[in-house]
Design a protein around this motif. Sequence first.
Motif, PDB file in Angstrom:
ATOM      1  N   ILE A 164       0.841  -1.195   0.000  1.00  0.00           N
ATOM      2  CA  ILE A 164       0.000   0.000   0.000  1.00  0.00           C
ATOM      3  C   ILE A 164       0.879   1.248   0.000  1.00  0.00           C
ATOM      4  O   ILE A 164       1.806   1.352   0.805  1.00  0.00           O
ATOM      5  N   PRO A 165       0.590   2.231  -0.863  1.00  0.00           N
ATOM      6  CA  PRO A 165       1.350   3.481  -0.838  1.00  0.00           C
ATOM      7  C   PRO A 165       1.282   4.144   0.543  1.00  0.00           C
ATOM      8  O   PRO A 165       0.252   4.105   1.216  1.00  0.00           O
ATOM      9  N   LEU A 166       2.395   4.765   0.946  1.00  0.00           N
ATOM     10  CA  LEU A 166       2.492   5.330   2.289  1.00  0.00           C
ATOM     11  C   LEU A 166       1.451   6.416   2.561  1.00  0.00           C
ATOM     12  O   LEU A 166       1.002   6.573   3.698  1.00  0.00           O
ATOM     13  N   LYS A 167       1.025   7.161   1.540  1.00  0.00           N
ATOM     14  CA  LYS A 167       0.006   8.194   1.785  1.00  0.00           C
ATOM     15  C   LYS A 167      -1.301   7.553   2.244  1.00  0.00           C
ATOM     16  O   LYS A 167      -2.030   8.115   3.061  1.00  0.00           O
ATOM     17  N   TYR A 168      -1.601   6.334   1.763  1.00  0.00           N
ATOM     18  CA  TYR A 168      -2.806   5.631   2.206  1.00  0.00           C
ATOM     19  C   TYR A 168      -2.600   5.021   3.582  1.00  0.00           C
ATOM     20  O   TYR A 168      -3.519   4.963   4.391  1.00  0.00           O
ATOM     21  N   VAL A 169      -1.382   4.542   3.859  1.00  0.00           N
ATOM     22  CA  VAL A 169      -1.072   3.991   5.183  1.00  0.00           C
ATOM     23  C   VAL A 169      -1.230   5.094   6.233  1.00  0.00           C
ATOM     24  O   VAL A 169      -1.823   4.870   7.282  1.00  0.00           O
ATOM     25  N   ALA A 170      -0.719   6.276   5.942  1.00  0.00           N
ATOM     26  CA  ALA A 170      -0.829   7.396   6.881  1.00  0.00           C
ATOM     27  C   ALA A 170      -2.296   7.695   7.178  1.00  0.00           C
ATOM     28  O   ALA A 170      -2.693   7.811   8.341  1.00  0.00           O
ATOM     29  N   SER A 171      -3.106   7.791   6.131  1.00  0.00           N
ATOM     30  CA  SER A 171      -4.528   8.064   6.324  1.00  0.00           C
ATOM     31  C   SER A 171      -5.184   6.945   7.130  1.00  0.00           C
ATOM     32  O   SER A 171      -5.988   7.209   8.023  1.00  0.00           O
ATOM     33  N   TYR A 172      -4.817   5.712   6.848  1.00  0.00           N
ATOM     34  CA  TYR A 172      -5.383   4.551   7.530  1.00  0.00           C
ATOM     35  C   TYR A 172      -5.134   4.589   9.040  1.00  0.00           C
ATOM     36  O   TYR A 172      -6.003   4.233   9.830  1.00  0.00           O
ATOM     37  N   ILE A 173      -3.934   5.038   9.444  1.00  0.00           N
ATOM     38  CA  ILE A 173      -3.651   5.089  10.882  1.00  0.00           C
ATOM     39  C   ILE A 173      -4.007   6.452  11.483  1.00  0.00           C
ATOM     40  O   ILE A 173      -3.781   6.683  12.667  1.00  0.00           O
ATOM     41  N   GLY A 174      -4.575   7.330  10.670  1.00  0.00           N
ATOM     42  CA  GLY A 174      -5.132   8.573  11.186  1.00  0.00           C
ATOM     43  C   GLY A 174      -4.159   9.722  11.326  1.00  0.00           C
ATOM     44  O   GLY A 174      -4.348  10.577  12.200  1.00  0.00           O
ATOM     45  N   ILE A 175      -3.111   9.756  10.471  1.00  0.00           N
ATOM     46  CA  ILE A 175      -2.136  10.850  10.542  1.00  0.00           C
ATOM     47  C   ILE A 175      -1.820  11.343   9.134  1.00  0.00           C
ATOM     48  O   ILE A 175      -2.236  10.755   8.143  1.00  0.00           O
ATOM     49  N   THR A 176      -1.052  12.417   9.069  1.00  0.00           N
ATOM     50  CA  THR A 176      -0.628  12.952   7.777  1.00  0.00           C
ATOM     51  C   THR A 176       0.579  12.169   7.257  1.00  0.00           C
ATOM     52  O   THR A 176       1.290  11.526   8.054  1.00  0.00           O
ATOM     53  N   PRO A 177       0.852  12.236   5.967  1.00  0.00           N
ATOM     54  CA  PRO A 177       2.064  11.591   5.441  1.00  0.00           C
ATOM     55  C   PRO A 177       3.342  12.129   6.099  1.00  0.00           C
ATOM     56  O   PRO A 177       4.290  11.367   6.323  1.00  0.00           O
ATOM     57  N   GLN A 178       3.362  13.412   6.434  1.00  0.00           N
ATOM     58  CA  GLN A 178       4.539  13.994   7.082  1.00  0.00           C
ATOM     59  C   GLN A 178       4.749  13.389   8.475  1.00  0.00           C
ATOM     60  O   GLN A 178       5.883  13.083   8.862  1.00  0.00           O
ATOM     61  N   ALA A 179       3.673  13.215   9.229  1.00  0.00           N
ATOM     62  CA  ALA A 179       3.781  12.596  10.557  1.00  0.00           C
ATOM     63  C   ALA A 179       4.254  11.148  10.437  1.00  0.00           C
ATOM     64  O   ALA A 179       5.054  10.679  11.254  1.00  0.00           O
ATOM     65  N   LEU A 180       3.780  10.447   9.405  1.00  0.00           N
ATOM     66  CA  LEU A 180       4.237   9.070   9.197  1.00  0.00           C
ATOM     67  C   LEU A 180       5.734   9.049   8.886  1.00  0.00           C
ATOM     68  O   LEU A 180       6.458   8.182   9.391  1.00  0.00           O
ATOM     69  N   SER A 181       6.211   9.990   8.101  1.00  0.00           N
ATOM     70  CA  SER A 181       7.655  10.065   7.808  1.00  0.00           C
ATOM     71  C   SER A 181       8.455  10.245   9.086  1.00  0.00           C
ATOM     72  O   SER A 181       9.506   9.617   9.266  1.00  0.00           O
TER      73      SER A 181
END
Length: 188
Positions: A164-181
């Motif tokens: 799964i692309p990371l932008k979707y993973v971030a949304s899935y766990i309830g955060i922004t892509p920047q926070a996931l980074s």
Amino acid sequence: MGHIREYYERILKLQETEWEFIASHFDRRVFAKNETITRQGETEKYLSFVETGIVRFYIPDDENELTFNFCFDKEFTCAYNSFLTQTPSEYELQALTETLVWQISYDDLQKVYAETKAGNYLGRFVSEKLFLQKSKRELSLLKHTAKERYLNLFNEQPDILKFIPLKYVASYIGITPQALSRIRRQIV
């Protein structure tokens, strides 16, 4: 269709006549990569068994789509609340890869429930499994930090992180892509 039978027979041994009746109500369909399976505002007409592929559940928005679930090979999927109530869906399902599904209509599923004991039992089993997954996810969003939710994906749903692309993973766990980074940098 053999994968559906394998899925069912992990739960309950089917008599050949029951299987033939159930199988006769499924149709094969292929969705292209990024094709919408169910649109927001449309009523879900089909329960689908994913033979191969990945399906994303999301709420479309011009600025910030909200991804809240994924479905992989050998699982049942649909906009379930829309399917059960036969009312318009509040979200969309999208094929993230070319996705082969076997679909049964709402009306045909009701026939399977009414005319076979196995179909009725299996329907209840699948419904209960979906409910437990949904409850577990909701509790995770309430109880765990974003970092804990991300780390739990490694153990519980590694396919999400692999495919799964990371932008979707971030949304899935309830955060922004920047926070996931930031979380990913802390872990390494």
